[in-house]
Write a protein that holds these residues in place. Structure first.
Motif, PDB file in Angstrom:
ATOM      1  N   SER A  48      78.051 -37.970  64.345  1.00 16.62           N
ATOM      2  CA  SER A  48      77.909 -38.334  63.024  1.00 16.62           C
ATOM      3  C   SER A  48      79.045 -39.183  62.171  1.00 16.62           C
ATOM      4  CB  SER A  48      77.870 -36.920  62.192  1.00 16.62           C
ATOM      5  OG  SER A  48      78.149 -37.116  60.785  1.00 16.62           O
ATOM      6  N   PRO A  49      78.953 -39.867  61.259  1.00 17.96           N
ATOM      7  CA  PRO A  49      79.894 -40.787  60.844  1.00 17.96           C
ATOM      8  C   PRO A  49      80.976 -39.764  60.378  1.00 17.96           C
ATOM      9  CG  PRO A  49      77.841 -41.510  59.983  1.00 17.96           C
ATOM     10  CD  PRO A  49      77.395 -40.154  60.712  1.00 17.96           C
ATOM     11  N   ARG A  50      80.827 -38.652  60.272  1.00 14.84           N
ATOM     12  CA  ARG A  50      81.721 -37.714  59.673  1.00 14.84           C
ATOM     13  C   ARG A  50      82.459 -37.182  60.778  1.00 14.84           C
ATOM     14  NH1 ARG A  50      82.518 -38.302  54.413  1.00 14.84           N
ATOM     15  NH2 ARG A  50      80.420 -38.230  52.923  1.00 14.84           N
ATOM     16  N   HIS A  51      82.200 -37.422  62.045  1.00 13.31           N
ATOM     17  CA  HIS A  51      83.061 -36.727  63.099  1.00 13.31           C
ATOM     18  C   HIS A  51      84.581 -37.058  63.043  1.00 13.31           C
ATOM     19  CE1 HIS A  51      84.489 -35.809  67.207  1.00 13.31           C
ATOM     20  NE2 HIS A  51      83.703 -34.912  67.093  1.00 13.31           N
ATOM     21  N   HIS A  52      85.694 -36.374  63.501  1.00 14.83           N
ATOM     22  CA  HIS A  52      86.828 -36.579  63.089  1.00 14.83           C
ATOM     23  C   HIS A  52      87.311 -37.816  64.075  1.00 14.83           C
ATOM     24  CE1 HIS A  52      87.251 -33.764  66.505  1.00 14.83           C
ATOM     25  NE2 HIS A  52      88.326 -34.533  66.900  1.00 14.83           N
ATOM     26  N   PHE A  53      86.413 -38.054  65.181  1.00 15.49           N
ATOM     27  CA  PHE A  53      86.972 -39.321  66.085  1.00 15.49           C
ATOM     28  C   PHE A  53      86.799 -40.647  65.159  1.00 15.49           C
ATOM     29  CE2 PHE A  53      86.501 -37.167  70.757  1.00 15.49           C
ATOM     30  CZ  PHE A  53      87.598 -36.698  70.457  1.00 15.49           C
ATOM     31  N   LEU A  54      85.659 -40.617  64.538  1.00 14.82           N
ATOM     32  CA  LEU A  54      85.134 -41.695  63.641  1.00 14.82           C
ATOM     33  C   LEU A  54      85.793 -41.789  62.398  1.00 14.82           C
ATOM     34  CD1 LEU A  54      81.483 -41.578  64.436  1.00 14.82           C
ATOM     35  CD2 LEU A  54      83.090 -43.249  65.520  1.00 14.82           C
ATOM     36  N   GLN A  55      87.190 -41.182  62.247  1.00 12.61           N
ATOM     37  CA  GLN A  55      87.524 -40.995  60.701  1.00 12.61           C
ATOM     38  C   GLN A  55      87.942 -42.363  60.252  1.00 12.61           C
ATOM     39  OE1 GLN A  55      90.693 -40.994  59.559  1.00 12.61           O
ATOM     40  NE2 GLN A  55      90.798 -39.837  57.758  1.00 12.61           N
ATOM     41  N   PRO A  56      88.771 -43.085  61.033  1.00 17.43           N
ATOM     42  CA  PRO A  56      89.307 -44.447  60.550  1.00 17.43           C
ATOM     43  C   PRO A  56      88.537 -45.588  60.488  1.00 17.43           C
ATOM     44  CG  PRO A  56      90.513 -43.794  62.661  1.00 17.43           C
ATOM     45  CD  PRO A  56      89.201 -42.956  62.460  1.00 17.43           C
ATOM     46  N   LEU A  57      87.186 -45.318  61.398  1.00 16.46           N
ATOM     47  CA  LEU A  57      86.233 -46.462  61.499  1.00 16.46           C
ATOM     48  C   LEU A  57      85.547 -47.077  60.241  1.00 16.46           C
ATOM     49  CD1 LEU A  57      85.476 -48.274  63.871  1.00 16.46           C
ATOM     50  CD2 LEU A  57      83.551 -46.977  64.232  1.00 16.46           C
ATOM     51  N   TYR A  58      85.250 -46.067  59.451  1.00 16.55           N
ATOM     52  CA  TYR A  58      84.080 -46.495  58.179  1.00 16.55           C
ATOM     53  C   TYR A  58      85.079 -46.544  56.852  1.00 16.55           C
ATOM     54  CZ  TYR A  58      80.664 -46.138  61.468  1.00 16.55           C
ATOM     55  OH  TYR A  58      80.056 -46.183  62.764  1.00 16.55           O
TER      56      TYR A  58
ATOM     57  N   LEU B 148      97.249 -43.369  72.324  1.00 19.24           N
ATOM     58  CA  LEU B 148      96.071 -42.380  71.844  1.00 19.24           C
ATOM     59  C   LEU B 148      95.906 -41.964  70.493  1.00 19.24           C
ATOM     60  CD1 LEU B 148      96.977 -39.750  74.729  1.00 19.24           C
ATOM     61  CD2 LEU B 148      94.977 -40.899  74.464  1.00 19.24           C
ATOM     62  N   ILE B 149      97.016 -41.962  69.644  1.00 16.81           N
ATOM     63  CA  ILE B 149      97.211 -41.651  68.233  1.00 16.81           C
ATOM     64  C   ILE B 149      97.680 -42.453  67.293  1.00 16.81           C
ATOM     65  CG2 ILE B 149      96.529 -39.217  68.899  1.00 16.81           C
ATOM     66  CD1 ILE B 149      99.578 -38.428  67.804  1.00 16.81           C
ATOM     67  N   GLY B 150      98.444 -43.564  67.849  1.00 19.10           N
ATOM     68  CA  GLY B 150      99.168 -44.425  67.006  1.00 19.10           C
ATOM     69  C   GLY B 150     100.514 -44.230  66.980  1.00 19.10           C
ATOM     70  N   ASN B 151     101.483 -45.025  66.629  1.00 19.21           N
ATOM     71  CA  ASN B 151     102.684 -44.976  66.556  1.00 19.21           C
ATOM     72  C   ASN B 151     103.329 -44.168  65.379  1.00 19.21           C
ATOM     73  OD1 ASN B 151     102.887 -46.921  68.567  1.00 19.21           O
ATOM     74  ND2 ASN B 151     104.458 -48.187  67.709  1.00 19.21           N
ATOM     75  N   SER B 152     102.578 -44.135  64.121  1.00 21.45           N
ATOM     76  CA  SER B 152     102.904 -43.511  63.070  1.00 21.45           C
ATOM     77  C   SER B 152     103.043 -42.124  63.443  1.00 21.45           C
ATOM     78  CB  SER B 152     102.161 -43.667  61.818  1.00 21.45           C
ATOM     79  OG  SER B 152     102.722 -42.935  60.784  1.00 21.45           O
TER      80      SER B 152
ATOM     81  N   GLN C 288      95.331 -35.138  64.420  1.00 20.08           N
ATOM     82  CA  GLN C 288      93.825 -35.205  64.073  1.00 20.08           C
ATOM     83  C   GLN C 288      92.943 -35.714  65.425  1.00 20.08           C
ATOM     84  OE1 GLN C 288      91.593 -37.714  62.925  1.00 20.08           O
ATOM     85  NE2 GLN C 288      90.198 -36.556  61.821  1.00 20.08           N
ATOM     86  N   PRO C 289      93.368 -37.202  65.884  1.00 19.54           N
ATOM     87  CA  PRO C 289      92.553 -37.778  66.810  1.00 19.54           C
ATOM     88  C   PRO C 289      92.656 -37.219  68.220  1.00 19.54           C
ATOM     89  CG  PRO C 289      93.920 -39.590  65.666  1.00 19.54           C
ATOM     90  CD  PRO C 289      94.557 -37.918  65.398  1.00 19.54           C
ATOM     91  N   LEU C 290      93.491 -36.222  68.407  1.00 21.54           N
ATOM     92  CA  LEU C 290      94.033 -35.975  69.777  1.00 21.54           C
ATOM     93  C   LEU C 290      93.035 -35.001  70.519  1.00 21.54           C
ATOM     94  CD1 LEU C 290      96.146 -36.642  71.858  1.00 21.54           C
ATOM     95  CD2 LEU C 290      97.374 -34.534  71.182  1.00 21.54           C
ATOM     96  N   TYR C 291      92.437 -34.149  69.562  1.00 23.42           N
ATOM     97  CA  TYR C 291      91.502 -33.059  70.145  1.00 23.42           C
ATOM     98  C   TYR C 291      89.993 -33.251  69.994  1.00 23.42           C
ATOM     99  CZ  TYR C 291      95.848 -30.914  71.231  1.00 23.42           C
ATOM    100  OH  TYR C 291      97.321 -30.765  71.607  1.00 23.42           O
ATOM    101  N   TYR C 292      89.196 -32.891  71.122  1.00 21.62           N
ATOM    102  CA  TYR C 292      87.841 -33.028  70.849  1.00 21.62           C
ATOM    103  C   TYR C 292      87.369 -31.846  70.278  1.00 21.62           C
ATOM    104  CZ  TYR C 292      83.110 -32.929  72.743  1.00 21.62           C
ATOM    105  OH  TYR C 292      81.843 -32.972  72.840  1.00 21.62           O
TER     106      TYR C 292
END
Lengths: 309, 309, 309
Positions: free
Chosen positions: A193-203, B176-180, B200-204
């Protein structure tokens, strides 16, 4: 680079896309027109997208390009057209590649992606339906902004089909959202889903209904068409996608670009409007850019020796 | 690269890890077996992890590798074994390094990280306890997926111990998660929860109990072992970690990889299964990959002149 | 690099910043002192910031540098000083650039950014007010930690002023938070809240009141000044910002750095304190660093031929 005359996109005979100008001809809206085929990628669609982005890039009237689909179509884009008969994926090979061997194959998704990424105008993907494969790679990742319907099902299904990421997504996605999220999305091949945390910076924004997405994209487009400078936009995109390896080199590059932009009409107008507390009236066109603003990078030629594109 | 025969990992004499096959021998589960020493990193542990990942990489049966610990251990991994006596960190130097000088030292965490990152199968770290130092660098960052217990305490404590990030974490974490977020985590050296926004982006996925983590990893592993293609997975990982510098070069590379994968058994099976709306039955092995799919990158040789590894 | 004697920053005649030492002289607090001009960037301010970061970098007493503003000022920093008269942006050109042509221009924001990024101590930006243009680029992005007031209005307004990102922000922002969020922020040129999802990885912490930000920064600074090693911090920053292109090369680099740090006083103290379960007492200074820890990268010289800086 020469500019195009005032084209009438409606009369140009596009079949798999519909192209309209809006907002005093400053905004182009491209609508995918293959709802009956679930808006899948076809060779003709590829050709038409590449052509129209090339034309819009050089159409001085146009400041913002929106790509969208019919919100009542089964999907925004369901990926590559299903290979016909028993050919398997090889039905996607171009005849050129057949003659010249493996090195000559050009992934059609990548051809589209590069055409969109090279376009120097603001690009917005208004994703008002499900998006799979090329529907999320070629038709979303190379855009500057992505707006999406909350209910969209999204998938990079490649590893579940025996293939690997295409459309330059293995280059763009890691740069857009980082390797952790990218590997999770690519290697699971699952639906998200667009709300998945992996996609957070994409939209840029997520909308409750399919019919909300294009209006939101248009609102953003009106604002940006009115209030941003074409050369400033083109240089900003280039600084990000074609930047230098070290901070010192990027500093020298930014300095040169600043010098080129600030001495031009839009640069002066930007300061004056700000001081006079009024709206800007930017008029500079991409063809007017000063020498400092010429491309500083080289692009590997991806065309076939005998290619038309 | 030659493949290994059907090894019996249980009889290979590993001491600091336990290795079992599951799911019809398609899934390997490696469990850290140093609970009495808080699952700290030891030179023998390093040797065993490097060995087993090398073997599993070439074991054609195995599609997914899970690394985990006993959920009742004091920690998933508490980092490097505390240096003995008065030697300080120098107890971690290898004898080779002592003879050949500073240039010959090889950080053991980095040796593990590279062995895991080079493995061409799907790798999952099931972090069911606290993780510090190498427990979050070597034993998490090079994996494709990280699943974790919500209560895990996580720290990159290096600057508070007078040293700097190791195990290639100064390379992997920024990608994996950016420099910041990476600089925040590295320079504070503080303890964080998996829910911290920097991570936030590190864990599935994040799980409420320590005992939930391995079952969730297994569920993911069963799905991926059944439904993904080995060559497709290997190529996807390589496209992300060993990609080209420009989008045009990556396009040419993706095109070549697509050509190589799509003409193979799994590529055809992927299309057929999709069209026939049935489950896939992927059978291609890494040793079967066509010439287009050979490594396109070069790897700096990190071995000692006389190294065993 | 030689170290500076115990300077009295209060007597050095800075006009547009106030510099104080705190926490037993281990913490420097720089306060922007142009509230009457909305804390805008001026050429003198640039000169003073570059000078003080150079001095603090070599002042062995100082471990952490905080940059902040008066919380009752109209803004943390409103960006570049409005160009005077009819000169437009060209009022920002340096006289050197006028003589030597476009190639000689040096963006002043970039000069500040590079001075801060090169500083080997821990740097914290305590953003207790609105921040626009250079106020978010030069005065936030090159810092190690950013703490911010929840109500701050943030904008990268360049494309709405006819110019492009400056202060090396087109280099730093993509590396800090990724290209998707960076392009969204840069190309919209809009005003954002620190809570916007594009900015999620940028801030260490977000505070409800303007007056909370500096105290929170000080609390972080006291902890880090007491508990981190100067050479370890300097090397960590360098490993992230000046890392190698491949994981194998970074492994060799990390190994060399580990060797250099672990054999030094702080490396030994870090182990001893940990084993003895007591607070650390780090004493190594940057000038003491062993040969392994010398800069491994080369920096393009950004100075003018006749520059003072």
């Amino acid at each position: 680079m020469s500019t195009t005359p005032n084209l009438d996109y409606g009369s140009m005979g596009f079949k798999e896309i519909i192209v309209k100008l809006d907002g005093d001809n400053t905004i182009a809206i491209i609508t995918l027109n293959r709802a009956n085929e679930r808006n899948t990628f076809s060779p003709l669609l590829v050709e038409e997208i590449v052509e129209v982005f090339g034309l819009l890039d050089r159409d001085d009237r146009v400041r913002v390009i929106i790509f969208t689909a019919d919100p009542s179509a089964p999907a925004f884009c369901s990926g590559a057209m299903l290979p016909q008969g028993d050919l398997g994926w090889s039905s996607l090979y171009q005849s050129e590649a057949e003659r010249e061997g493996p090195q000559a194959h050009r992934d059609l998704g990548g051809v589209v992606t590069i055409a969109i990424l090279r376009c120097r105008k603001i690009t917005i993907s208004a994703v008002n339906g499900h998006a799979v494969g090329a529907g999320i790679t070629a038709l979303q990742l190379p855009f500057d902004f992505r707006l999406i319907w909350e209910g969209a099902k999204l998938a990079f299904p490649f590893v579940r089909r025996g293939i690997a990421p295409e459309a330059c997504s293995s280059y763009l996605l890691p740069k857009l959202i980082g390797n952790s999220a990218s590997l999770g999305l690519f290697l699971s091949g699952d639906t998200y889903s667009p709300r998945h945390h992996f996609l957070q910076p994409l939209y840029y924004s997520i909308h409750p209904n399919r019919s909300n997405v294009l209006p939101a994209a248009l609102q953003l487009a009106y604002d940006l068409a009115e209030n941003t400078s074409q050369p400033a936009i083109a240089m900003t995109k280039a600084l990000v996608w074609r930047g230098k390896d070290t901070i010192e080199e990027q500093h020298l590059l930014e300095s040169l670009v600043f010098r080129g932009l600030s001495g031009a009409g839009d640069g002066n107008e930007g300061v004056r409007a700000f001081k006079e507390r009024r709206k800007v009236g930017f008029e500079d066109k991409l063809g007017d850019m000063k020498g400092e603003l010429r491309p500083w990078w080289t692009e590997v030629d991806i065309r076939h020796r005998k290619a038309k594109l």
